[in-house]
Structure formats: structure tokens, C-alpha cells
Design an enzyme around this catalytic site. Structure first.
Site, mmCIF file in Angstrom:
data_model
loop_
_atom_site.group_PDB
_atom_site.id
_atom_site.type_symbol
_atom_site.label_atom_id
_atom_site.label_comp_id
_atom_site.label_asym_id
_atom_site.label_seq_id
_atom_site.Cartn_x
_atom_site.Cartn_y
_atom_site.Cartn_z
ATOM 1 N N PHE A 75 -1.809 66.149 -1.478
ATOM 2 C CA PHE A 75 -1.225 65.772 -0.196
ATOM 3 C C PHE A 75 0.242 66.189 -0.225
ATOM 4 O O PHE A 75 1.105 65.399 -0.580
ATOM 5 C CB PHE A 75 -1.357 64.254 -0.038
ATOM 6 C CG PHE A 75 -1.470 63.782 1.378
ATOM 7 C CD1 PHE A 75 -1.836 64.628 2.403
ATOM 8 C CD2 PHE A 75 -1.215 62.449 1.690
ATOM 9 C CE1 PHE A 75 -1.962 64.174 3.710
ATOM 10 C CE2 PHE A 75 -1.338 61.973 2.984
ATOM 11 C CZ PHE A 75 -1.711 62.843 3.994
ATOM 12 N N GLU A 76 0.494 67.436 0.093
ATOM 13 C CA GLU A 76 1.856 67.975 -0.011
ATOM 14 C C GLU A 76 2.321 68.495 1.345
ATOM 15 O O GLU A 76 1.512 68.744 2.233
ATOM 16 C CB GLU A 76 1.881 69.109 -1.041
ATOM 17 C CG GLU A 76 1.503 68.680 -2.449
ATOM 18 C CD GLU A 76 2.498 67.714 -3.081
ATOM 19 O OE1 GLU A 76 3.667 67.677 -2.657
ATOM 20 O OE2 GLU A 76 2.095 66.979 -4.008
ATOM 21 N N TYR A 235 4.115 45.893 -14.576
ATOM 22 C CA TYR A 235 3.047 46.886 -14.591
ATOM 23 C C TYR A 235 1.674 46.247 -14.888
ATOM 24 O O TYR A 235 0.914 45.966 -13.974
ATOM 25 C CB TYR A 235 3.345 48.052 -15.572
ATOM 26 C CG TYR A 235 2.445 49.213 -15.228
ATOM 27 C CD1 TYR A 235 2.874 50.226 -14.375
ATOM 28 C CD2 TYR A 235 1.117 49.245 -15.650
ATOM 29 C CE1 TYR A 235 2.009 51.231 -13.977
ATOM 30 C CE2 TYR A 235 0.252 50.244 -15.256
ATOM 31 C CZ TYR A 235 0.704 51.236 -14.429
ATOM 32 O OH TYR A 235 -0.151 52.223 -14.023
ATOM 33 N N VAL A 273 5.123 58.917 -18.647
ATOM 34 C CA VAL A 273 5.878 60.169 -18.480
ATOM 35 C C VAL A 273 6.631 60.103 -17.157
ATOM 36 O O VAL A 273 6.333 59.268 -16.303
ATOM 37 C CB VAL A 273 4.935 61.407 -18.469
ATOM 38 C CG1 VAL A 273 4.269 61.616 -19.828
ATOM 39 C CG2 VAL A 273 3.879 61.315 -17.379
HETATM 40 P P1 NAD Z 1 2.192 62.032 -9.241
HETATM 41 O O1 NAD Z 1 2.991 61.314 -8.214
HETATM 42 O O2 NAD Z 1 2.884 63.069 -10.052
HETATM 43 O O3 NAD Z 1 0.907 62.743 -8.585
HETATM 44 C C1 NAD Z 1 0.164 62.178 -7.560
HETATM 45 C C2 NAD Z 1 -0.798 63.189 -6.991
HETATM 46 O O4 NAD Z 1 -1.592 62.544 -5.980
HETATM 47 C C3 NAD Z 1 -0.131 64.396 -6.309
HETATM 48 O O5 NAD Z 1 -0.893 65.557 -6.539
HETATM 49 C C4 NAD Z 1 -0.213 64.035 -4.818
HETATM 50 O O6 NAD Z 1 -0.224 65.147 -3.934
HETATM 51 C C5 NAD Z 1 -1.566 63.343 -4.806
HETATM 52 N N1 NAD Z 1 -1.752 62.457 -3.656
HETATM 53 C C6 NAD Z 1 -1.048 61.352 -3.308
HETATM 54 N N2 NAD Z 1 -1.590 60.792 -2.194
HETATM 55 C C7 NAD Z 1 -2.645 61.570 -1.848
HETATM 56 C C8 NAD Z 1 -3.607 61.527 -0.808
HETATM 57 N N3 NAD Z 1 -3.617 60.545 0.092
HETATM 58 N N4 NAD Z 1 -4.533 62.503 -0.746
HETATM 59 C C9 NAD Z 1 -4.554 63.524 -1.651
HETATM 60 N N5 NAD Z 1 -3.690 63.600 -2.674
HETATM 61 C C10 NAD Z 1 -2.749 62.631 -2.771
HETATM 62 O O7 NAD Z 1 1.542 60.897 -10.136
HETATM 63 P P2 NAD Z 1 1.150 60.750 -11.683
HETATM 64 O O8 NAD Z 1 2.191 59.908 -12.337
HETATM 65 O O9 NAD Z 1 0.748 62.033 -12.283
HETATM 66 O O10 NAD Z 1 -0.129 59.792 -11.523
HETATM 67 C C11 NAD Z 1 -1.457 60.253 -11.534
HETATM 68 C C12 NAD Z 1 -2.339 59.219 -12.211
HETATM 69 O O11 NAD Z 1 -1.932 59.083 -13.580
HETATM 70 C C13 NAD Z 1 -2.220 57.824 -11.583
HETATM 71 O O12 NAD Z 1 -3.465 57.189 -11.616
HETATM 72 C C14 NAD Z 1 -1.264 57.113 -12.535
HETATM 73 O O13 NAD Z 1 -1.395 55.712 -12.521
HETATM 74 C C15 NAD Z 1 -1.738 57.712 -13.857
HETATM 75 N N6 NAD Z 1 -0.778 57.554 -14.972
HETATM 76 C C16 NAD Z 1 0.521 57.906 -14.819
HETATM 77 C C17 NAD Z 1 1.412 57.692 -15.861
HETATM 78 C C18 NAD Z 1 2.881 58.046 -15.745
HETATM 79 O O14 NAD Z 1 3.671 57.604 -16.592
HETATM 80 N N7 NAD Z 1 3.272 58.819 -14.758
HETATM 81 C C19 NAD Z 1 0.939 57.174 -17.087
HETATM 82 C C20 NAD Z 1 -0.410 56.881 -17.224
HETATM 83 C C21 NAD Z 1 -1.276 57.063 -16.156
#
Ligand code: NAD
Length: 399
Positions: A75-76, A235, A273
Site C-alpha cells: 500500500f504505497e 508491546y 529492527v
Molecule cells: P513496515 O512498516 O516496514 O512494512 C509494512 C508493509 O505493509 C509495507 O509493505 C506496507 O506497504 C504494507 N501495508 C500496510 N498497510 C497495508 C494495506 N492496507 N494493504 C497492503 N499493504 C499494506 O513493517 P515491518 O516492521 O516490516 O512489519 C512487518 C511485520 O513484521 C509486522 O507483522 C510486524 O509486527 C512484524 N515484525 C516487525 C518487527 C520490527 O522490529 N520491525 C519485529 C518483529 C516482527
């Protein structure tokens, strides 16, 4: 054509601009790591949330590490007359360019993954141009969800039960402050579950199963986080933690359903991260600044791409069997959660103040990684030069 000099416009945990060349350079670096760390072949992959963070890393590992035909959903915002595109858009423009060069089939559907319309579009794309998928990665991090009947659910980052009072870093002033986070209402807890829990992942898996678009042996994985005691009130024991418990329970159920096609479903607990999503969680930026300092000292620091390379190489890649904890979860946070690492982080957490922020933590690296999310502070990019901001994602060739 619209060439311009693009400067960062960062406001707390958001950036109003993204640099196309910087994003492209980040993607090239991640692709190199994906190629180095992966061996074998995967057929078709679907990555939901494919443009940034863990989802982008997954898209790059399946497409470039394993040569999988990869369909992504994100969703960009595309570029407009007055604004650059979002970073995720530019990331995928470069990924598409390099996939074409490498002869790997990739496609992106940019739209709301919660919607029936996007789900139908994915079904059509798989049926017409890909075939059944072998790997499904669910990596959405969304602030809200809109249901077909117009109901909107807003996810919140609050505690459950008691308020939290403790250290946070103010990302605008770069100060360690004492913050208070209020507890969520029952409605807010439920709304966060609707957005970040397992319901939508389940809808995807069940739809694709019904449509016969999951190949025999299909593996589905969604991402979750546990983290340390210091962030637990916000969290793991907060609203987002409740949603993640729901996601993890969904994995057990989907695993039983996918057994019918000799497949499986798991949640992978990834390490903390810097991403757009994690920067918005109170307490997490300070914790990550400390964690990076400690993990670098132990030479075990990893970013999203290293984590996802490891996920496929050790757990869900071709010929691998996932190693699971007692709760059916893959643990990529093993290094982060090591006792010695957590003890050192906790001791530093107690000591850190605004004055000692730079000395005791790797806050400088945190900010650097944050800028890099948007294509800034990337080595080798000349930010004084104008760059083409009107870059487009290729449209799928439909017959
Ligand atoms: P991010 O914000 O980098 O990426 C989110 C993605 O979701 C993007 O590609 C965005 O375009 C997409 N998106 C958002 N809303 C959308 C929609 N309505 N329709 C389609 N696409 C949509 O996030 P991230 O940190 O990489 O998180 C991804 C997963 O990893 C999550 O479940 C998060 O909880 C998990 N996670 C993250 C971390 C961390 O530290 N960042 C650690 C462990 C797990």
C-alpha cells in the site's frame, strides 16, 4: 520527467520525502545479501506487505535468493506533481528493474490488502500468470483496516490494564523523557486485534485454499515479535501484543488446515529492527538503540534481510524443516533474546539519560537506519544532484 534535488523532511517517526536513488541502492545491497545467503529453488511466492521492512526482505529473498516467481501486495503512494513517491514504491521500482534484468517474474499489486477487491485481483493474477503458490508470507503492518461494510478499525499502541510510566526517547528532540502511555479501552483492544491479529491472514489462506491456489506442500508464515521486559507493558502485554497472540493462535489453526495439502503455517518471531512500523511504537526506538550497541559488541547484529535469509535457509526454504519452540513458533529472535544480551541491555536501560544517550546507546545508528529507510544517508548517493522522481512500477502484462 521530473528531476529534482530531494532532501529529507523527517518529522519524528515519519518522513515526508523519499530518495529514489537511495532506495534503489538499499535494494541492491539487500539483493546481494539475499543471493549470497540462499541456495535452491522455489516455485511461486506471494508476499503481502512486500514494499518495506520484513516484507520487502521476504520479496527479495524469494525472488532473488530462490528465483521464485513472486507476487507482492503493498500500500504505497506513487509520485505526484508535488510529492515524491513513498520509499516502498521506489524500493519496488528497483526490485522490478533488477528482476527483469535477471529474468525473474515479479509483479506488484498496490492496494489495500484487507479489501475484497485486492484479494480478487491477487486470485486473478495467480490464476492467469503465476499458478498455485508454494510460499505465502504475511507481513502487513497497518494502522487501520476498512471492512467491506465500511467499518473502520484503528489499531492503537497502548497498554492493557495499567498505564505505563517510564523511559522513552523523544525522536524530535533526541531526549530521553519520562513518558506515560494510557491503557486502551476494550474497543481499542478489539480494533487492534482486527487490524494486526490473525483474521486477515486467515482470510487470505482460506480464500487461496478454496480457489486451489495453494500448491501441495505450501508454507505460510506471518511475522510477530516478543521483545524484552522493558517494552513488555507497551508491546507484548499491550494492545499490539494481544493482536500478536491472536496471530499466533491463527497459525496453529491454519497449520491444521494446510496439513491437508501437506503444507504448514507458522509464525516467525523476528528480532527488533528499524522500520516505519517499529519506529512508531513508544519505547522501541530507545530499546533498539541499546540493543544495536550490545549486539554489535557481540558481533551478532542483524537487519531484516539477514533475518529473512536465515528464515529461509534454516526453516522454510526448499528441503528445510522449521525448528519450533514449545508454542509452535519459529524463533529468529534467538540472538536478541540471549540472556547475556538482555542483561546488558537492561542494565544500560536503567542508566541512560539524555546526556549519556550517545555514549551508552547506538542512537546515532538508529537515526542513520531510520534515514536509510527513506533512501537518505546511503553511501555512494550524491544528494546534491537532481534525480528523476517520476519512476513507475511496470504494469502486469495481461492477455
Ligand atoms: P513496515 O512498516 O516496514 O512494512 C509494512 C508493509 O505493509 C509495507 O509493505 C506496507 O506497504 C504494507 N501495508 C500496510 N498497510 C497495508 C494495506 N492496507 N494493504 C497492503 N499493504 C499494506 O513493517 P515491518 O516492521 O516490516 O512489519 C512487518 C511485520 O513484521 C509486522 O507483522 C510486524 O509486527 C512484524 N515484525 C516487525 C518487527 C520490527 O522490529 N520491525 C519485529 C518483529 C516482527
Amino acid at each position: 520527467m521530473s528531476e529534482q534535488v530531494v532532501a529529507p523532511r523527517i518529522r519524528g517517526f515519519i518522513s515526508l520525502t523519499a530518495h529514489p536513488e537511495g532506495c534503489a541502492a538499499n535494494v541492491r545491497e539487500q539483493i546481494e545479501i539475499a543471493r549470497r545467503g540462499s541456495s535452491g529453488e522455489l516455485g511461486n511466492a506471494l508476499v503481502i506487505g512486500s514494499s518495506t521492512g520484513y516484507g520487502l526482505a521476504s520479496f527479495l529473498v524469494t525472488a532473488f535468493g530462490y528465483g521464485a516467481s513472486t507476487l507482492g501486495v503493498c500500500f504505497e503512494k506513487e509520485p505526484s506533481e508535488s510529492k515524491t513517491a513513498t520509499a516502498g514504491w521506489y524500493n519496488l521500482v528497483e526490485a522490478h528493474r533488477l528482476a527483469e534484468e535477471a529474468g525473474v517474474q515479479v509483479e506488484t499489486i498496490n492496494g489495500d490488502a484487507f479489501s475484497d477487491e485486492v484479494k480478487r485481483e491477487v486470485v486473478r493474477a495467480l490464476r492467469d500468470r503465476f499458478g498455485p503458490i508454494d510460499t505465502l508470507v504475511y507481513s502487513l503492518a497497518a494502522p487501520r483496516r476498512r471492512d467491506a461494510d465500511g467499518t473502520i478499525w484503528n489499531s492503537v499502541l497502548k497498554t492493557v490494564g495499567e498505564p505505563y510510566e517510564g523511559k522513552l526517547v523523544d525522536l524530535r528532540k533526541h531526549e530521553v523523557i519520562n513518558g506515560v502511555i494510557e491503557p486502551a479501552s476494550e474497543e481499542e483492544i478489539e480494533a487492534t486485534r482486527k487490524v494486526m491479529g490473525g483474521e486477515d491472514w486467515r482470510d487470505w489462506v482460506e480464500l487461496l485454499l478454496e480457489e486451489g491456489l495453494l500448491a501441495d506442500g505450501c508454507r505460510a508464515v506471518a511475522y510477530s515479535y516478543i521483545g524484552p521486559e522493558v517494552t513488555a507493558p507497551i508491546y507484548r502485554h499491550g494492545t499490539i501484543g494481544r493482536a500478536k497472540e491472536d496471530l499466533e493462535a491463527t497459525a496453529l489453526d491454519l497449520d491444521r488446515q494446510l496439513a491437508a495439502i501437506s503444507g504448514g503455517a507458522w509464525v516467525s518471531i523476528n528480532k527488533g529492527v528499524v522500520t516505519q512500523a517499529s519506529s512508531a511504537i513508544p519505547g522501541v526506538p530507545l530499546y533498539l538503540s541499546l540493543l544495536f550497541k550490545v549486539m554489535k559488541q557481540h558481533e551478532i547484529h542483524e537487519g531484516p534481510i539477514e533475518q529473512i535469509v536465515r528464515l529461509f535457509a534454516d526453516h522454510i526454504g526448499p528441503g528445510r524443516t522449521p525448528t519450533l519452540d514449545d508454542e509452535h513458533r519459529i524463533r529468529l529472535d534467538d540472538l536478541e533474546m540471549r540472556d547475556d544480551v538482555q542483561q546488558e541491555v537492561a542494565a544500560l536501560w536503567d542508566q541512560v539519560t539524555t546526556e549519556s544517550l550517545d555514549e551508552l546507546t547506538d542512537y546515532a545508528a538508529y537515526r542513520h537506519y531510520f534515514e536509510q529507510l527513506f533512501g537518505f544517508a546511503v553511501k555512494g548517493v550524491d544528494y546534491s544532484q537532481p534525480t528523476e522522481v517520476d519512476r513507475q512500477l511496470p504494469q502486469p502484462v495481461t492477455s
